[in-house]
Design a protein around this motif. Structure first.
Motif, PDB file in Angstrom:
ATOM      1  N   LEU A  52     -48.058 -14.929 -77.454  1.00 43.24           N
ATOM      2  CA  LEU A  52     -49.215 -15.875 -76.391  1.00 43.24           C
ATOM      3  C   LEU A  52     -50.042 -16.054 -77.617  1.00 43.24           C
ATOM      4  O   LEU A  52     -50.560 -17.196 -77.774  1.00 43.24           O
ATOM      5  N   HIS A  53     -50.512 -15.107 -78.063  1.00 39.65           N
ATOM      6  CA  HIS A  53     -51.532 -16.004 -79.475  1.00 39.65           C
ATOM      7  C   HIS A  53     -50.750 -16.318 -80.867  1.00 39.65           C
ATOM      8  O   HIS A  53     -50.938 -17.239 -80.683  1.00 39.65           O
ATOM      9  N   LYS A  54     -49.387 -16.305 -81.155  1.00 39.47           N
ATOM     10  CA  LYS A  54     -48.808 -16.836 -82.003  1.00 39.47           C
ATOM     11  C   LYS A  54     -48.608 -18.490 -81.464  1.00 39.47           C
ATOM     12  O   LYS A  54     -48.836 -19.359 -82.470  1.00 39.47           O
ATOM     13  N   HIS A  55     -47.677 -18.727 -80.856  1.00 41.44           N
ATOM     14  CA  HIS A  55     -48.010 -20.087 -79.896  1.00 41.44           C
ATOM     15  C   HIS A  55     -49.071 -20.421 -78.953  1.00 41.44           C
ATOM     16  O   HIS A  55     -49.262 -21.975 -79.631  1.00 41.44           O
ATOM     17  N   THR A  56     -50.086 -19.799 -78.758  1.00 42.96           N
ATOM     18  CA  THR A  56     -50.945 -20.816 -78.467  1.00 42.96           C
ATOM     19  C   THR A  56     -51.692 -21.582 -79.727  1.00 42.96           C
ATOM     20  O   THR A  56     -52.304 -22.425 -79.743  1.00 42.96           O
ATOM     21  N   SER A  57     -52.436 -20.225 -80.722  1.00 50.41           N
ATOM     22  CA  SER A  57     -52.389 -20.639 -81.948  1.00 50.41           C
ATOM     23  C   SER A  57     -51.525 -22.063 -82.565  1.00 50.41           C
ATOM     24  O   SER A  57     -52.176 -23.570 -82.887  1.00 50.41           O
ATOM     25  N   GLU A  64     -52.422 -29.779 -79.638  1.00 50.18           N
ATOM     26  CA  GLU A  64     -52.557 -29.113 -78.185  1.00 50.18           C
ATOM     27  C   GLU A  64     -53.695 -29.106 -77.218  1.00 50.18           C
ATOM     28  O   GLU A  64     -54.514 -28.661 -77.728  1.00 50.18           O
ATOM     29  N   SER A  65     -53.937 -29.756 -76.694  1.00 51.19           N
ATOM     30  CA  SER A  65     -55.250 -29.832 -75.301  1.00 51.19           C
ATOM     31  C   SER A  65     -55.592 -28.466 -75.254  1.00 51.19           C
ATOM     32  O   SER A  65     -54.797 -27.601 -74.395  1.00 51.19           O
ATOM     33  N   GLU A  66     -56.534 -27.590 -75.482  1.00 49.82           N
ATOM     34  CA  GLU A  66     -57.304 -26.967 -74.658  1.00 49.82           C
ATOM     35  C   GLU A  66     -57.124 -26.850 -73.038  1.00 49.82           C
ATOM     36  O   GLU A  66     -56.854 -25.945 -72.962  1.00 49.82           O
ATOM     37  N   TYR A  70     -55.053 -24.173 -71.255  1.00 52.86           N
ATOM     38  CA  TYR A  70     -55.947 -22.813 -70.218  1.00 52.86           C
ATOM     39  C   TYR A  70     -54.952 -23.308 -68.781  1.00 52.86           C
ATOM     40  O   TYR A  70     -55.226 -22.620 -67.922  1.00 52.86           O
ATOM     41  N   LEU A  71     -54.811 -24.721 -68.314  1.00 52.97           N
ATOM     42  CA  LEU A  71     -54.282 -24.663 -66.880  1.00 52.97           C
ATOM     43  C   LEU A  71     -52.841 -24.901 -67.112  1.00 52.97           C
ATOM     44  O   LEU A  71     -52.019 -24.527 -66.004  1.00 52.97           O
ATOM     45  N   LEU A  72     -51.600 -23.699 -67.990  1.00 53.40           N
ATOM     46  CA  LEU A  72     -50.409 -23.905 -68.347  1.00 53.40           C
ATOM     47  C   LEU A  72     -50.538 -23.040 -66.867  1.00 53.40           C
ATOM     48  O   LEU A  72     -48.702 -22.967 -66.723  1.00 53.40           O
ATOM     49  N   SER A  79     -52.206 -32.483 -62.949  1.00 51.86           N
ATOM     50  CA  SER A  79     -52.101 -33.105 -63.145  1.00 51.86           C
ATOM     51  C   SER A  79     -51.638 -33.748 -64.617  1.00 51.86           C
ATOM     52  O   SER A  79     -51.035 -35.512 -65.150  1.00 51.86           O
ATOM     53  N   LEU A  80     -51.863 -32.911 -65.370  1.00 49.23           N
ATOM     54  CA  LEU A  80     -51.221 -33.335 -66.642  1.00 49.23           C
ATOM     55  C   LEU A  80     -50.496 -32.846 -67.888  1.00 49.23           C
ATOM     56  O   LEU A  80     -50.278 -33.517 -68.636  1.00 49.23           O
ATOM     57  N   TYR A  81     -49.567 -33.091 -66.967  1.00 43.90           N
ATOM     58  CA  TYR A  81     -47.766 -32.449 -67.458  1.00 43.90           C
ATOM     59  C   TYR A  81     -47.429 -33.213 -67.298  1.00 43.90           C
ATOM     60  O   TYR A  81     -47.377 -33.904 -65.947  1.00 43.90           O
ATOM     61  N   THR A  82     -46.664 -34.251 -67.969  1.00 44.36           N
ATOM     62  CA  THR A  82     -45.528 -35.315 -67.552  1.00 44.36           C
ATOM     63  C   THR A  82     -44.472 -34.287 -66.639  1.00 44.36           C
ATOM     64  O   THR A  82     -44.080 -33.403 -66.862  1.00 44.36           O
ATOM     65  N   PRO A  83     -43.732 -35.328 -66.461  1.00 46.24           N
ATOM     66  CA  PRO A  83     -42.179 -34.583 -64.878  1.00 46.24           C
ATOM     67  C   PRO A  83     -41.637 -34.396 -66.266  1.00 46.24           C
ATOM     68  O   PRO A  83     -41.162 -33.314 -65.297  1.00 46.24           O
TER      69      PRO A  83
END
Length: 150
Positions: A52-57, A64-66, A70-72, A79-83
């Motif tokens: 998680l540390h590695k990939h979010t960094s 990638e937006s915060e 955060y909402l992943l 609604s922040l993710y595409t189909p």
């Protein structure tokens, strides 16, 4: 956290083989943002702090937006993710929780509706690779860097 063996030192040839497969799926043509969402979501499910540390960094560095990070874990309600991203995340959850889901047909069909057959195989390999890394990270208690702030 209890100290366990360092898999990278104990079997560098095996880790190098995993790294080559990881490199292949990262260069397969899937969007970098999609790759980072998939590996982060699988790492959330598996509770791998190191990953998680590695990939979010890495996701932040790639732009990638915060908010999307955060909402992943609540991607279905956002609604922040595409189909296409939602299809990838559904397949990620289905395969990461394979014992519970059995890889349902609805998630399989959703994936094929948004990915070519080649892309869907690449996505499936990506999910397999991150799950393997998570098992190394959690199983051997890999510690993430201890940073005061991101």
């Amino acid at each position: 956290m209890e100290k366990r063996l360092n898999a990278y030192k104990a079997n560098p040839e095996a880790i190098a083989a995993m790294a080559r497969l990881d490199d292949h799926v990262r260069r397969c043509g899937l969007e970098e943002s999609l790759i980072e969402l998939v590996v982060t979501r699988a790492s959330q499910i598996n509770g791998c702090a190191f990953c998680l540390h590695k990939h979010t960094s890495e996701a932040r560095t790639a732009g990638e937006s915060e908010a999307r990070l955060y909402l992943l874990s609540a991607w279905r309600e956002s609604s922040l993710y595409t189909p296409r991203e939602k299809a990838a995340l559904a397949w990620t959850e289905a395969l990461t929780r394979l014992q519970d889901t059995g890889a349902p047909t609805r998630d399989y069909e959703l994936g094929l509706a948004h990915f070519s057959e080649k892309e869907f195989v690449d996505l499936t390999l990506l999910i397999g690779v991150i799950n393997a890394w998570n098992r190394i990270g959690v199983g051997f208690r890999n510690a993430h860097p201890n940073e005061a702030a991101f």
